[in-house]
Design a protein around this motif. Structure first.
Motif, short mmCIF file in Angstrom:
data_model
loop_
_atom_site.label_atom_id
_atom_site.label_comp_id
_atom_site.label_asym_id
_atom_site.label_seq_id
_atom_site.Cartn_x
_atom_site.Cartn_y
_atom_site.Cartn_z
N VAL A 161 7.28 9.65 4.11
CA VAL A 161 6.39 9.68 5.05
C VAL A 161 7.49 9.69 6.41
O VAL A 161 8.28 9.02 6.43
CB VAL A 161 5.69 8.17 5.03
CG1 VAL A 161 5.31 7.95 6.53
CG2 VAL A 161 4.77 8.28 4.18
N PRO A 162 7.17 10.52 7.63
CA PRO A 162 8.04 10.67 8.57
C PRO A 162 8.16 9.42 9.48
O PRO A 162 7.10 8.99 9.94
CB PRO A 162 7.58 12.00 9.27
CG PRO A 162 6.07 11.96 8.96
CD PRO A 162 5.88 11.65 7.60
N ALA A 163 9.50 9.16 9.75
CA ALA A 163 9.77 7.81 10.46
C ALA A 163 9.35 7.95 11.78
O ALA A 163 8.85 7.04 12.44
CB ALA A 163 11.09 7.49 10.29
N ASP A 164 9.34 9.25 12.36
CA ASP A 164 8.68 9.30 13.91
C ASP A 164 7.49 9.27 14.05
O ASP A 164 7.01 8.94 15.18
CB ASP A 164 9.37 10.84 14.21
CG ASP A 164 8.61 11.84 13.42
OD1 ASP A 164 7.67 11.66 12.73
OD2 ASP A 164 8.98 13.08 13.81
N THR A 165 6.75 8.96 13.13
CA THR A 165 5.16 8.75 13.27
C THR A 165 4.49 7.47 12.64
O THR A 165 3.98 6.67 13.11
CB THR A 165 4.45 10.07 12.49
OG1 THR A 165 4.77 11.24 13.09
CG2 THR A 165 2.78 9.79 12.88
N TRP A 166 5.26 7.28 11.37
CA TRP A 166 5.12 5.97 10.80
C TRP A 166 6.36 5.15 10.62
O TRP A 166 6.67 5.28 9.09
CB TRP A 166 4.06 6.13 9.55
CG TRP A 166 2.93 6.87 9.82
CD1 TRP A 166 1.71 6.37 10.20
CD2 TRP A 166 2.57 8.16 9.57
NE1 TRP A 166 0.66 7.26 10.37
CE2 TRP A 166 1.02 8.21 10.09
CE3 TRP A 166 3.09 9.05 9.13
CZ2 TRP A 166 0.42 9.53 9.98
CZ3 TRP A 166 2.44 10.44 9.42
CH2 TRP A 166 1.19 10.61 9.40
N PRO A 167 6.91 4.52 11.38
CA PRO A 167 8.13 3.90 11.21
C PRO A 167 8.36 2.80 10.33
O PRO A 167 9.13 2.72 9.33
CB PRO A 167 8.60 3.47 12.68
CG PRO A 167 7.37 3.46 13.17
CD PRO A 167 6.44 4.50 12.77
N GLU A 168 7.07 2.10 10.22
CA GLU A 168 7.12 0.92 9.27
C GLU A 168 6.89 1.26 7.72
O GLU A 168 7.84 1.04 7.05
CB GLU A 168 5.85 0.15 9.67
CG GLU A 168 5.69 -1.33 8.92
CD GLU A 168 4.59 -1.97 8.95
OE1 GLU A 168 3.99 -2.92 8.57
OE2 GLU A 168 3.98 -2.01 10.25
N LEU A 169 6.16 2.25 7.49
CA LEU A 169 5.73 2.78 6.20
C LEU A 169 6.95 3.55 5.79
O LEU A 169 7.30 3.54 4.50
CB LEU A 169 4.63 3.69 6.10
CG LEU A 169 3.27 2.85 6.54
CD1 LEU A 169 2.35 3.87 6.36
CD2 LEU A 169 3.17 1.86 5.70
N ALA A 170 7.72 4.22 6.64
CA ALA A 170 9.00 4.95 6.13
C ALA A 170 9.90 3.88 5.84
O ALA A 170 10.85 4.12 4.88
CB ALA A 170 9.50 5.90 7.41
N ALA A 171 10.04 2.82 6.55
CA ALA A 171 10.89 2.03 6.11
C ALA A 171 10.82 1.49 4.83
O ALA A 171 11.83 0.92 4.14
CB ALA A 171 11.04 0.83 7.15
N GLU A 172 9.56 1.25 4.41
CA GLU A 172 9.22 0.62 3.26
C GLU A 172 9.26 1.69 2.06
O GLU A 172 9.10 1.34 0.95
CB GLU A 172 7.72 0.10 2.99
CG GLU A 172 7.36 -0.83 4.23
CD GLU A 172 5.87 -1.36 4.06
OE1 GLU A 172 5.13 -0.48 3.54
OE2 GLU A 172 5.77 -2.20 4.91
N GLY A 173 9.80 2.85 2.37
CA GLY A 173 10.24 3.99 1.42
C GLY A 173 8.83 4.72 0.92
O GLY A 173 8.66 5.08 -0.44
N LYS A 174 7.62 4.62 1.38
CA LYS A 174 6.38 5.39 1.13
C LYS A 174 6.58 6.78 1.21
O LYS A 174 7.16 7.12 1.87
CB LYS A 174 5.25 4.97 2.18
CG LYS A 174 5.06 3.44 2.59
CD LYS A 174 4.26 2.82 1.35
CE LYS A 174 3.93 1.66 1.56
NZ LYS A 174 3.30 0.75 0.46
N VAL A 175 5.97 7.56 0.03
CA VAL A 175 5.95 8.74 0.21
C VAL A 175 4.87 9.35 -0.04
O VAL A 175 3.76 8.63 -0.31
CB VAL A 175 6.68 9.41 -1.31
CG1 VAL A 175 8.32 9.00 -0.95
CG2 VAL A 175 6.10 8.99 -2.58
#
Length: 565
Positions: free
Chosen positions: A238-252
């Motif tokens: 998940v791109p961190a520039d759009t969904w930083p929280e989910l990206a930090a959780e490692g979502k794909v």
């Protein structure tokens, strides 16, 4: 542009996978190229999702290394089957990652992706949230006891993990599961229903009934918003520039979201490797590109509803499919081929038993188009022996061998054409037109029947003219018969190439025709049967197709089973 459903990365594919997507796409691609069309045939391994992680875990390899090895193994097999991909890519490529993230951002900007808190199955034994495919159980609709948490392989129903009866972890087998809250991204398909309906209404009537009926059934049942992210280590992040929280959780992103986008991604891989222009095939190309997709029926909903919804929601002029060629199942003695359960004949083993042309022709001649078709060793042997060994192979061998014995290593001249040759030319032109029309319509069984009829016409001509008898009383007539038959052999080599490319190449290689680059035979040329002029040198090729013996059948039935699944 032609694509076939992406073969999944977890293991060698079986003949059902081959006949349901890649092989018919190859036959069609080869045919269109021969008819002078600019063709781009794209495929790739589908590498993300739960089964890839589970297969890597079972193999004791990091998932990236497992997928790289498995991709190379599959690619080698498809080369063995002579699949003529313009590019065979990987859904784990940087190009697919870039385009998947771009489309996700576009969907989000247009209000079609929403972040939601959901309750998801958590495995206490495994210490992690379980993606849908990590959960197995009994399907509540058909009772199949190995259904996955995303879809039942038996009845093809799309499921949620909480639908399953007696669910358990696919990792540990533990049934110690509980539901906890976590956040995921949802594609709001419900908001795109009207657009998908309008698109299918405008395009679906031209598709085979199998494809259009499945698509419309899904629409009738109503499009549901679907989670498009998962808790996995392997996938498009998940791109961190759009969904930083989910990206930090490692979502794909979930595999069904990024895998169809790989058709675009693999085209960009092709362009980056060759200097081609990928955007001309995919962007603002509705009026300049005809796009045909090949797939088995279980993939139809993803390609006719979900992927179009994704493309429509992006609000960008991505190319959408024009024609969906869907196939039913090829079964093994009435039971389902299964990679996971290792039932049926797998493509690597098939090539160990016999060369690709045997399998290519059999599968297309028995393609599961209007209904399911069943593989049996007896039917396979009968098809090979009658059509390939007797009708085509024996014709080529006996004509060239007899001509060489009686007239030497050059095509004889003989008498001018008579009534039999004129009738034969008209018949061949008609049969060739039928063959072309069936391939144009993507009716592969009927195309194989037309090809078989072309081969049979040559044998019927020999039965009537009987050059082995003519030679005793009228050598010039016998020479004419052989000249005509040799021209038929060359025609067979040209037009049979989509089905049996290796044999076609071997036959063409028997003729000393300078600059023989012919790609097809016109109706006029078929009537004349004069493309191999008298005086052309030739050799007798090795046996094209060996007959399958009773001993072969006994050995294969014992090894693979027959009538038992």
């Amino acid at each position: 542009m032609i694509t076939s459903a992406l073969p999944y990365i977890n293991g060698i594919k079986h003949l059902g996978n081959m006949v349901g997507s890649m092989l018919p796409a190859d036959v069609y691609s080869r045919y269109l190229r021969q008819r002078g069309h600019e063709v781009l045939y794209i495929c790739a391994t589908d590498e993300h999702g739960t089964p890839a992680e589970l297969a890597a875990q079972e193999a004791g390899l990091p998932v990236a290394e497992f997928c790289a090895r498995a991709h190379d193994q599959q690619k080698a097999i498809y080369e063995g089957f002579q699949l003529s991909f313009d590019y065979f890519g990987r859904s784990s490529s940087p190009q697919n990652r870039e385009i998947t993230q771009e489309i996700a951002r576009e969907l989000h900007a247009n209000g079609f992706i929403e972040e939601r808190a959901i309750r998801q199955v958590y495995s206490i034994a495994d210490g992690r949230f379980l993606p849908d495919r990590y959960i197995v159980g009994t399907c509540p609709y058909c009772g199949y006891d190995k259904a996955r948490g995303d879809q039942c392989e038996n009845c093809t129903r799309v499921l949620d993990p909480t639908d399953l009866l007696e669910p358990r972890s696919a990792i540990s087998g533990s049934s110690e599961l509980e539901v906890r809250e976590t956040k995921h991204l949802f594609l709001l398909q419900s908001k795109l229903t009207d657009e998908v309906e309008s698109w299918i209404a405008a395009n679906g009537d031209s598709w085979p009934v199998l494809a259009s009926s499945i698509a419309r059934k899904w629409l009738t049942e109503g499009l549901q918003d679907r989670a498009i992210t998962r808790d996995l280590e392997w996938g498009v992040p998940v791109p961190a520039d759009t969904w930083p929280e989910l990206a930090a959780e490692g979502k794909v992103f979930y595999v069904w979201f990024d895998a169809p986008i790989e058709y675009i991604g693999a085209t960009k891989e092709w362009a980056d490797a060759t200097g081609g222009d990928w955007r001309s095939w995919w962007y603002e190309a509705d009026d300049t590109v005809r796009y045909t997709e090949f797939m088995a029926k279980d993939n139809v909903p993803f390609h006719t509803v979900m992927f179009p919804a994704t493309i429509l929601g992006s609000r960008k002029p991505w190319k959408k499919v024009d024609y969906v060629k869907a196939f039913n199942w090829l079964t093994y003695y009435g039971g389902k081929f299964s990679t996971s359960q290792k039932l049926g004949i797998f493509t690597d083993v098939a090539l160990e038993l016999l060369p690709a042309d045997y399998w290519r022709y059999y599968l297309m001649a028995n393609a599961p188009e209007s209904d399911d078709s069943s593989f049996t060793w007896d039917l396979f042997a009968a098809t090979v022996n009658k059509d390939l060994a007797d009708t085509l192979g024996n014709f080529v061998n006996r004509v060239l061998s007899f001509s060489r014995k009686r007239f030497g290593d050059e095509v004889p001249a003989g008498a001018p054409n008579g009534e039999a040759e004129q009738q034969l030319g008209s018949q061949i032109a008609e049969l060739l037109a039928e063959y072309e029309s069936q391939l144009d319509a993507l009716n592969f069984r009927k195309a194989a029947q037309a090809l078989r009829a072309l081969w049979s016409a040559g044998n019927a001509y020999l039965d009537v003219t009987a050059p082995w008898t003519e030679i005793k009383t009228d050598p010039e007539a016998a020479a004419r018969t052989l000249r005509t038959a040799i021209n038929l052999i060359h025609l067979y080599a040209v037009v049979s190439e989509p089905f049996i490319p290796a044999a076609a190449k071997a036959i063409r290689g028997a003729f000393a025709l300078d600059g023989d680059t012919r790609t097809w035979v016109s109706a006029e040329e078929a009537r004349a049967l004069a493309l191999v002029p008298a005086g052309t040198g030739f050799t007798v090729p090795p046996v094209l197709f060996a007959k399958i013996t009773d001993e072969d059948l006994a050995a294969w039935t014992e090894r693979f089973g027959g009538g038992q699944v």
